[in-house]
Motif scaffolding. Structure first.
Motif, mmCIF file in Angstrom:
data_model
loop_
_atom_site.group_PDB
_atom_site.id
_atom_site.type_symbol
_atom_site.label_atom_id
_atom_site.label_comp_id
_atom_site.label_asym_id
_atom_site.label_seq_id
_atom_site.Cartn_x
_atom_site.Cartn_y
_atom_site.Cartn_z
ATOM 1 N N MET A 194 -9.505 -28.154 16.166
ATOM 2 C CA MET A 194 -10.300 -27.895 17.359
ATOM 3 C C MET A 194 -9.761 -28.742 18.521
ATOM 4 O O MET A 194 -9.133 -29.775 18.319
ATOM 5 C CB MET A 194 -11.770 -28.198 17.083
ATOM 6 C CG MET A 194 -12.318 -27.352 15.932
ATOM 7 S SD MET A 194 -14.110 -27.276 15.815
ATOM 8 C CE MET A 194 -14.534 -28.858 15.127
ATOM 9 N N PHE A 198 -14.308 -24.753 23.323
ATOM 10 C CA PHE A 198 -14.026 -23.378 22.912
ATOM 11 C C PHE A 198 -13.985 -22.514 24.167
ATOM 12 O O PHE A 198 -15.009 -22.183 24.751
ATOM 13 C CB PHE A 198 -15.086 -22.881 21.926
ATOM 14 C CG PHE A 198 -14.961 -23.518 20.575
ATOM 15 C CD1 PHE A 198 -14.045 -23.029 19.646
ATOM 16 C CD2 PHE A 198 -15.710 -24.632 20.229
ATOM 17 C CE1 PHE A 198 -13.894 -23.635 18.400
ATOM 18 C CE2 PHE A 198 -15.568 -25.240 18.989
ATOM 19 C CZ PHE A 198 -14.661 -24.742 18.065
ATOM 20 N N SER A 223 -23.670 -29.052 18.336
ATOM 21 C CA SER A 223 -23.249 -29.294 19.715
ATOM 22 C C SER A 223 -21.796 -29.741 19.869
ATOM 23 O O SER A 223 -21.245 -29.682 20.964
ATOM 24 C CB SER A 223 -24.166 -30.342 20.342
ATOM 25 O OG SER A 223 -24.156 -31.514 19.547
ATOM 26 N N ALA A 227 -20.486 -29.386 24.948
ATOM 27 C CA ALA A 227 -20.144 -28.543 26.109
ATOM 28 C C ALA A 227 -21.373 -27.829 26.707
ATOM 29 O O ALA A 227 -21.559 -27.824 27.923
ATOM 30 C CB ALA A 227 -19.066 -27.531 25.720
ATOM 31 N N PHE A 228 -22.208 -27.240 25.854
ATOM 32 C CA PHE A 228 -23.390 -26.537 26.382
ATOM 33 C C PHE A 228 -24.367 -27.517 27.047
ATOM 34 O O PHE A 228 -25.047 -27.166 28.010
ATOM 35 C CB PHE A 228 -24.117 -25.755 25.279
ATOM 36 C CG PHE A 228 -23.468 -24.439 24.929
ATOM 37 C CD1 PHE A 228 -23.421 -23.404 25.859
ATOM 38 C CD2 PHE A 228 -22.920 -24.217 23.668
ATOM 39 C CE1 PHE A 228 -22.832 -22.179 25.543
ATOM 40 C CE2 PHE A 228 -22.337 -22.996 23.333
ATOM 41 C CZ PHE A 228 -22.289 -21.977 24.280
ATOM 42 N N ASP A 243 -25.558 -32.723 16.248
ATOM 43 C CA ASP A 243 -24.402 -32.352 15.428
ATOM 44 C C ASP A 243 -24.301 -33.337 14.266
ATOM 45 O O ASP A 243 -24.593 -34.522 14.403
ATOM 46 C CB ASP A 243 -23.108 -32.372 16.250
ATOM 47 C CG ASP A 243 -21.978 -31.631 15.566
ATOM 48 O OD1 ASP A 243 -21.574 -30.559 16.081
ATOM 49 O OD2 ASP A 243 -21.489 -32.097 14.510
ATOM 50 N N LEU A 244 -23.863 -32.796 13.148
ATOM 51 C CA LEU A 244 -23.745 -33.568 11.929
ATOM 52 C C LEU A 244 -22.611 -34.589 11.969
ATOM 53 O O LEU A 244 -22.657 -35.621 11.293
ATOM 54 C CB LEU A 244 -23.459 -32.541 10.827
ATOM 55 C CG LEU A 244 -23.484 -32.931 9.392
ATOM 56 C CD1 LEU A 244 -24.856 -33.466 9.037
ATOM 57 C CD2 LEU A 244 -23.191 -31.684 8.560
ATOM 58 N N ARG A 247 -18.317 -38.171 14.951
ATOM 59 C CA ARG A 247 -17.459 -38.196 16.147
ATOM 60 C C ARG A 247 -18.127 -37.502 17.343
ATOM 61 O O ARG A 247 -17.767 -37.728 18.487
ATOM 62 C CB ARG A 247 -16.116 -37.511 15.853
ATOM 63 C CG ARG A 247 -16.345 -36.091 15.390
ATOM 64 C CD ARG A 247 -15.267 -35.129 15.421
ATOM 65 N NE ARG A 247 -15.975 -33.842 15.235
ATOM 66 C CZ ARG A 247 -15.635 -32.893 14.408
ATOM 67 N NH1 ARG A 247 -14.547 -32.981 13.711
ATOM 68 N NH2 ARG A 247 -16.352 -31.787 14.298
ATOM 69 N N MET A 271 -27.080 -35.556 13.295
ATOM 70 C CA MET A 271 -28.055 -35.134 12.287
ATOM 71 C C MET A 271 -27.785 -33.689 11.860
ATOM 72 O O MET A 271 -27.262 -32.898 12.662
ATOM 73 C CB MET A 271 -29.456 -35.189 12.933
ATOM 74 C CG MET A 271 -30.583 -35.552 12.000
ATOM 75 S SD MET A 271 -32.188 -35.408 12.819
ATOM 76 C CE MET A 271 -32.546 -37.109 13.145
ATOM 77 N N ASP A 272 -28.153 -33.372 10.644
ATOM 78 C CA ASP A 272 -28.110 -31.991 10.180
ATOM 79 C C ASP A 272 -29.156 -31.175 10.957
ATOM 80 O O ASP A 272 -30.267 -31.649 11.193
ATOM 81 C CB ASP A 272 -28.445 -31.981 8.686
ATOM 82 C CG ASP A 272 -28.488 -30.579 8.124
ATOM 83 O OD1 ASP A 272 -27.463 -30.122 7.620
ATOM 84 O OD2 ASP A 272 -29.562 -29.933 8.211
ATOM 85 N N ALA A 298 -20.669 -23.630 6.742
ATOM 86 C CA ALA A 298 -20.717 -25.089 6.780
ATOM 87 C C ALA A 298 -21.295 -25.573 5.460
ATOM 88 O O ALA A 298 -22.045 -24.869 4.785
ATOM 89 C CB ALA A 298 -21.584 -25.555 7.936
HETATM 90 N N1 SAH Z 1 -21.352 -25.124 19.782
HETATM 91 C C1 SAH Z 1 -20.144 -25.908 19.891
HETATM 92 C C2 SAH Z 1 -19.138 -25.574 18.833
HETATM 93 C C3 SAH Z 1 -19.634 -25.751 17.428
HETATM 94 S S1 SAH Z 1 -18.367 -26.133 16.320
HETATM 95 C C4 SAH Z 1 -19.526 -25.761 21.274
HETATM 96 O O1 SAH Z 1 -20.034 -25.008 22.093
HETATM 97 O O2 SAH Z 1 -18.529 -26.422 21.547
HETATM 98 C C5 SAH Z 1 -19.307 -26.400 14.897
HETATM 99 C C6 SAH Z 1 -20.006 -27.741 14.853
HETATM 100 O O3 SAH Z 1 -21.065 -27.640 13.902
HETATM 101 C C7 SAH Z 1 -19.124 -28.893 14.374
HETATM 102 O O4 SAH Z 1 -19.084 -29.886 15.350
HETATM 103 C C8 SAH Z 1 -19.796 -29.372 13.097
HETATM 104 O O5 SAH Z 1 -19.776 -30.788 12.957
HETATM 105 C C9 SAH Z 1 -21.225 -28.903 13.288
HETATM 106 N N2 SAH Z 1 -22.020 -28.688 12.068
HETATM 107 C C10 SAH Z 1 -21.662 -28.070 10.930
HETATM 108 N N3 SAH Z 1 -22.697 -28.037 10.071
HETATM 109 C C11 SAH Z 1 -23.751 -28.625 10.689
HETATM 110 C C12 SAH Z 1 -25.114 -28.862 10.324
HETATM 111 N N4 SAH Z 1 -25.575 -28.472 9.145
HETATM 112 N N5 SAH Z 1 -25.918 -29.460 11.217
HETATM 113 C C13 SAH Z 1 -25.438 -29.859 12.428
HETATM 114 N N6 SAH Z 1 -24.167 -29.652 12.820
HETATM 115 C C14 SAH Z 1 -23.333 -29.036 11.972
#
Ligand code: SAH
Length: 389
Positions: A194, A198, A223, A227-228, A243-244, A247, A271-272, A298
């Motif tokens: 990545m 995106f 998240s 970006a959003f 975001d989980l 980083r 967080m999940d 995921a």
């Molecule tokens: N919406 C983002 C892109 C998402 S990429 C954008 O607009 O840029 C997918 C992301 O989902 C990754 O950063 C990953 O760490 C996160 N992710 C995956 N499983 C997850 C979960 N169960 N809970 C929270 N985040 C999760």
């Protein structure tokens, strides 16, 4: 030249310019090796197209040309890149946007190959071993057609001996800063698959900012680099990013900082998503706009999540913490999850809990992500804004 013979009766779709050669339509393909060029012919040996072998999806390769006499050489790629370049004139001249897609695989004539422009730093993505075999010709053609400061590459196929990274030019120090609709984002072309942003979601981000952010509390799930959240923050009352990945916190803070927004004024949770639903419910946190843009698959601890099977759970979790007259932004980039199927999941899920709603915007890819008119999966992005009543 090698040939691949179609099974009887399979020629119609290829005569209608379907660009992906599907394995089940071919009589025999053991003789075809990654990167081979071949003629696609009917069972009566009539020429249909010149193709290359690059296994991807259900396909063994992609059509390159419908002209039997056309050689697949550097000039071939140069011609396609030149057309793609001209079609992006608008984006080159657009103020406030310095990153966009230059070449979008089958949409621009070569399945399995994309080229993005990040403020003069180009990123090539190779989606199969087969297309990677054309690397020398492709690079030569890129250098002849596109202006650039540096070129990077990523392998989107499995090969442990190839890592991708710097190719040529003047290497910048990462992260570089790109601009999109007057918002700034950090980008790293040399760190994993990545890049930090995106690019295909640019119009959706703009719509969120312009129509669904003003004086609202925004929740951004999955998240990543925020970006959003970043695009919404100036208009919004508050943003909350979840975001989980560890980083994601510093990457999101940095993107806020780039735009003159104090990261401490915004909420960030590592967080999940499903744990966050429980947390927000327990603390009576409610949001006016909830953004859901998950990965297709995921895994967290022992749980797996798949957009095609589990999207309903995300919608239901979000409904519990959505304020009155709230909006949901539901996205998926899964090419096997059709818009029709996605809309049906939304309808069934909301009807089941007796919630009235309206589809306000149904969005897809921006123009620089040119799609193929006869290949539906190329329109992989679906983003739907809902008004919940
Ligand atoms: N919406 C983002 C892109 C998402 S990429 C954008 O607009 O840029 C997918 C992301 O989902 C990754 O950063 C990953 O760490 C996160 N992710 C995956 N499983 C997850 C979960 N169960 N809970 C929270 N985040 C999760």
């Amino acid at each position: 030249m090698k040939t691949a013979t179609l099974n009887r009766g399979k020629e119609t779709k290829y005569n209608n310019q379907y660009p992906l050669i599907e394995e089940e339509d071919i009589y025999a393909h053991d003789h075809l090796k990654e990167g081979d060029l071949f003629y696609l012919v009917t069972n009566k040996e009539e020429y249909i197209a010149t193709c290359y072998v690059g296994r991807q999806h259900k396909g063994i390769g992609w059509v390159l040309s419908y002209d039997k006499d056309e050689d697949i050489n550097a000039s071939f790629f140069e011609r396609l890149f030149q057309i793609a370049h001209e079609e992006r004139t608008y984006f080159y001249n657009l103020d406030g946007t310095s990153a966009f897609r230059l070449f979008n695989s089958e949409g621009d004539g070569v399945g399995g190959l994309t080229i993005d422009n990040y403020d003069g730093h180009l990123l090539i993505q190779w989606y199969s071993k087969g297309i990677y075999k054309f690397r020398y010709l492709v690079l030569k053609a890129i250098e002849a057609v596109f202006e650039y400061t540096s070129i990077y590459e990523k392998m989107r196929f499995k090969d442990d001996s190839l890592t991708g990274g710097f190719v040529t030019g003047e290497a910048p120090e990462f992260p570089i800063v790109i601009e999109e609709n007057n918002t700034f984002y950090n980008v790293n072309l040399d760190d994993g698959l990545m890049t930090g942003i995106f690019l295909d979601q640019k119009e959706v981000r703009k719509k969120l900012r312009d129509k669904f952010s003003k004086e609202r509390d925004i929740l951004n799930l999955f998240s990543y680099t925020g970006a959003f959240s970043v695009v919404a923050a100036n208009e919004a009352n508050s943003t909350t990013s979840v975001d989980l990945a560890n980083r994601s916190r510093s990457l999101t803070e940095d993107n806020f900082g780039l735009n003159g927004i104090d990261p401490k004024s915004q909420y960030i949770y590592v967080m999940d998503t499903f744990d966050f639903f429980n947390y927000a419910r327990r603390h009576d946190h409610f949001y006016d706009t909830i953004v859901i843009d998950p990965p297709s698959f995921a895994r967290n601890k022992k749980k797996t999540f798949s957009v095609t099977k589990d999207y309903d759970k995300l919608i239901l979790g979000a409904l519990d913490i959505l304020g009155p007259d709230g909006n949901l932004l539901l996205c998926t980039n899964n090419s096997t999850f059709s818009l029709k199927a996605f809309k049906k999941v939304i309808k069934d899920t909301l009807e089941n809990v007796d919630v009235d709603y309206e589809l306000i915007e149904v969005m897809g890819l921006p123009k620089d992500f040119k799609t193929h008119p006869h290949y539906k999966p190329s329109k992989y992005l679906k983003a739907i804004f809902l008004q919940i009543k």
